[in-house]
Design a protein around this motif. Structure first.
Motif, short mmCIF file in Angstrom:
data_model
loop_
_atom_site.label_atom_id
_atom_site.label_comp_id
_atom_site.label_asym_id
_atom_site.label_seq_id
_atom_site.Cartn_x
_atom_site.Cartn_y
_atom_site.Cartn_z
N ASN A 220 27.53 44.13 20.82
CA ASN A 220 29.07 43.42 20.59
C ASN A 220 28.89 42.16 19.92
O ASN A 220 29.83 41.64 20.12
N ILE A 221 27.63 41.79 19.52
CA ILE A 221 27.40 40.61 19.02
C ILE A 221 27.86 40.70 17.33
O ILE A 221 27.61 41.57 16.54
N GLN A 222 28.81 39.78 16.97
CA GLN A 222 29.47 39.81 15.64
C GLN A 222 29.14 38.98 14.53
O GLN A 222 29.00 38.94 13.42
N ASP A 223 28.31 37.67 15.07
CA ASP A 223 27.83 36.58 14.18
C ASP A 223 26.55 36.30 13.90
O ASP A 223 25.94 35.67 13.07
N LEU A 224 25.58 37.77 14.06
CA LEU A 224 24.37 37.85 13.47
C LEU A 224 24.39 38.82 12.68
O LEU A 224 24.79 39.91 12.70
N SER A 225 23.26 38.89 11.60
CA SER A 225 23.04 39.96 10.52
C SER A 225 22.39 41.22 11.21
O SER A 225 21.69 40.97 12.49
N GLY A 226 22.13 42.17 10.64
CA GLY A 226 21.49 43.27 11.12
C GLY A 226 20.04 43.14 11.14
O GLY A 226 19.46 43.25 12.42
N ARG A 227 19.51 42.06 10.47
CA ARG A 227 17.95 41.66 10.54
C ARG A 227 17.98 41.01 11.86
O ARG A 227 17.14 41.18 12.42
N GLU A 228 18.82 39.77 12.09
CA GLU A 228 18.50 39.22 13.40
C GLU A 228 19.00 40.15 14.59
O GLU A 228 18.12 39.52 15.47
N ILE A 229 19.80 41.01 14.57
CA ILE A 229 19.88 41.80 15.60
C ILE A 229 18.57 42.56 15.98
O ILE A 229 18.16 42.71 17.07
N ALA A 230 17.87 42.88 15.03
CA ALA A 230 16.53 43.57 15.25
C ALA A 230 15.53 42.52 15.59
O ALA A 230 14.81 43.01 16.62
N ALA A 231 15.64 41.54 15.21
CA ALA A 231 14.67 40.17 15.70
C ALA A 231 15.01 39.94 17.10
O ALA A 231 14.10 40.03 18.04
N LEU A 232 16.30 40.04 17.55
CA LEU A 232 16.69 39.75 18.75
C LEU A 232 16.43 40.77 19.82
O LEU A 232 15.62 40.69 20.89
N TYR A 233 16.36 42.03 19.48
CA TYR A 233 16.06 42.93 20.29
C TYR A 233 14.53 43.17 20.58
O TYR A 233 14.04 43.32 21.55
N LYS A 234 13.87 42.72 19.65
CA LYS A 234 12.10 42.68 19.53
C LYS A 234 11.77 41.72 20.73
O LYS A 234 10.73 42.15 21.24
N LEU A 235 12.62 40.92 21.06
CA LEU A 235 12.19 39.94 22.17
C LEU A 235 12.17 40.50 23.46
O LEU A 235 11.62 40.05 24.57
N ARG A 236 12.66 41.65 23.48
CA ARG A 236 12.69 42.44 24.80
C ARG A 236 11.32 42.69 25.21
O ARG A 236 11.04 43.03 26.55
N TRP A 237 10.32 42.98 24.25
CA TRP A 237 9.07 43.29 24.49
C TRP A 237 8.05 42.49 25.42
O TRP A 237 7.22 42.81 26.25
N LYS A 238 8.68 41.29 25.46
CA LYS A 238 8.08 40.14 26.38
C LYS A 238 8.25 40.53 27.97
O LYS A 238 7.23 40.11 28.59
N ILE A 239 9.07 41.26 28.44
CA ILE A 239 8.89 41.82 29.92
C ILE A 239 8.01 42.60 30.17
O ILE A 239 7.51 42.73 31.26
N GLU A 240 7.81 43.70 28.99
CA GLU A 240 6.55 44.48 29.34
C GLU A 240 5.17 43.64 29.42
O GLU A 240 4.38 44.19 30.16
N THR A 241 4.98 42.64 28.60
CA THR A 241 3.79 41.94 28.76
C THR A 241 3.99 41.20 30.41
O THR A 241 2.85 41.04 30.83
N PHE A 242 5.00 40.90 30.48
CA PHE A 242 5.18 40.12 31.92
C PHE A 242 4.64 41.12 33.05
O PHE A 242 3.96 40.76 34.08
N PHE A 243 5.29 42.40 33.03
CA PHE A 243 4.99 43.56 34.00
C PHE A 243 3.47 43.84 34.01
O PHE A 243 2.77 43.98 34.96
#
Length: 315
Positions: A220-243
Motif C-alpha cells: 500500500n506504499i504509493q510514493d516509491l517506484s517499482g524498483r524501490e519497492i523491489a529493493a525495499l522487499y530485498k531487505l527482508r533477507w536480513k532476517i534469514e541471516t539473523f536466524f
C-alpha cells in the motif's frame, strides 16, 4: 551459554564462581520457572536496547522498517508430544519482528509449530513502521484492514494468485525500467475472502529475482517506484541471516527439555543472549576505524570472545 546438558553446566560452577549444586536439583528448579517470565524479560530487554538505538530510520526509503518472519525448531522421535508436526517429528516456532537497519529483533513470540504465520500477523502491527513479510503471511482480509488503518506493508503474494481488474499504476516514475510491472488490482477470487476485500484495490509490483523466478509484491506504499519497492522487499533477507547466526552460535537447535515450558524458556534465553551480545558488538565497533569495521563482523566478535574466554563456552 552453550552447554550440552545441565550436568555440564553444573561442572562449570567453579569457573563461573557459583556455589556447588547438584545438576538434577538445578534442572528441577529451572523447570519450575514459567516461560512467561523469560518472555517478559525478553520483551523488556528488546524494548530497552531498541529504544537506545532510537529505531533507525532507513535513509533510502525514509521509513522505519520491520521484517516479520518465523523460524522453526524441529525434533525427531516425537519429543514434543504437545507440538506434533508429522508422524515422526514435533517442533516449535518463534515468530519474530526484526529491524534490518539495526540488526536487532524487536519482538519474539513462541508458539507450537503448527501455528500459521498469517494468524500471527496482527501481533506485529505498528503504524510507525513498514512491515515486510513473505508469502506465509499472505491474508487478503488482514491486508485490507492494514490499508484502511494506515499500516504500511510490503508482502509477497503467490505467483498463481489471480489478479483482477488490473490497471497500470500512475506513471509517476517515467525512468522506471520495463523489468518491473506495476499495477493496481483486486487480489484473488476465493469466496472465503470477505466480499468488500475482493473489491479492494492493492498495488502489485512484479519482477524477477536473481534466479529468474517471478516475484510479486503487494503493498500500500504509493510514493516509491517499482524498483524501490523491489529493493525495499530485498531487505527482508536480513532476517534469514539473523536466524542462521542465531542457530549456529546459540543453543537453540538442540533442546534440553521436552516440556513446553522448558523449550520456550530455552528459546527465549537464546534471543536474550543474542540481543545483549549483538548490542555489545555494535557498541564496541566505535573503537575500530571505518575501514576495519567493514571486516569485523558479528561472527568475528563471537570468535574473539571464545578466544579470550577459553575456559567458558559463552554460546
Amino acid at each position: 551459554m552453550e552447554v550440552s546438558s545441565y550436568r555440564e553446566l553444573c561442572c562449570l560452577k567453579n569457573l563461573l564462581g557459583l556455589p556447588e549444586i547438584n545438576y538434577s536439583t538445578f534442572s528441577k528448579k529451572a523447570a519450575e520457572i514459567p516461560f512467561e517470565i523469560y518472555a517478559e524479560v525478553c520483551r523488556r530487554v528488546l524494548s530497552r536496547l531498541n529504544r537506545q538505538k532510537r529505531r533507525a530510520l532507513n535513509p533510502q526509503f525514509q521509513r522505519i522498517l520491520s521484517v516479520v518472519d518465523s523460524t522453526r525448531i524441529i525434533e525427531k522421535d516425537n519429543r514434543f508430544q504437545w507440538a506434533m508436526y508429522r508422524e515422526d517429528q514435533s517442533g516449535v516456532k518463534f515468530h519474530v519482528s526484526f529491524q534490518p537497519d539495526t540488526g536487532m529483533p524487536t519482538m519474539v513470540i513462541p508458539t507450537e509449530i503448527n501455528t500459521g504465520d498469517s494468524t500471527m500477523l496482527e501481533k506485529h502491527y505498528d503504524r510507525e513502521v513498514c512491515l515486510l513479510a513473505d508469502r506465509g503471511y499472505l491474508n487478503v482480509a488482514k491486508m485490507c484492514l492494514m490499508d484502511e488503518t494506515g499500516q504500511e506493508f510490503a508482502i509477497r503474494i503467490r505467483n498463481d494468485m489471480k489478479l483482477n481488474k488490473c490497471i497500470p499504476f500512475p506513471n509517476l516514475f517515467p525512468e522506471e525500467s520495463k523489468e518491473y510491472t506495476d499495477v493496481l488490482c483486486c487480489i484473488g477470487n476465493d469466496h472465503s475472502i470477505p466480499a468488500h476485500c475482493r473489491k479492494h484495490q492493492f498495488r502489485v509490483v512484479s519482477f524477477q529475482d536473481t534466479k529468474g523466478e517471478g516475484v510479486r509484491i503487494c503493498t500500500n506504499i504509493q510514493d516509491l517506484s517499482g524498483r524501490e519497492i523491489a529493493a525495499l522487499y530485498k531487505l527482508r533477507w536480513k532476517i534469514e541471516t539473523f536466524f542462521r547466526e542465531l542457530k549456529q552460535n546459540f543453543t537453540i537447535k538442540k533442546m534440553f527439555g521436552s516440556s513446553k515450558n522448558a523449550v520456550f524458556s530455552q528459546g527465549l534465553i537464546a534471543f536474550i543472549a543474542y540481543a545483549f551480545l549483538y548490542d555489545c558488538y555494535t557498541s564496541k565497533k566505535v573503537i575500530f576505524s571505518e575501514k576495519t569495521c567493514r571486516y569485523y563482523t558479528f561472527l568475528h566478535f563471537l570468535r574473539s570472545l571464545r578466544y579470550f574466554c577459553p575456559g567458558v563456552r559463552l554460546f
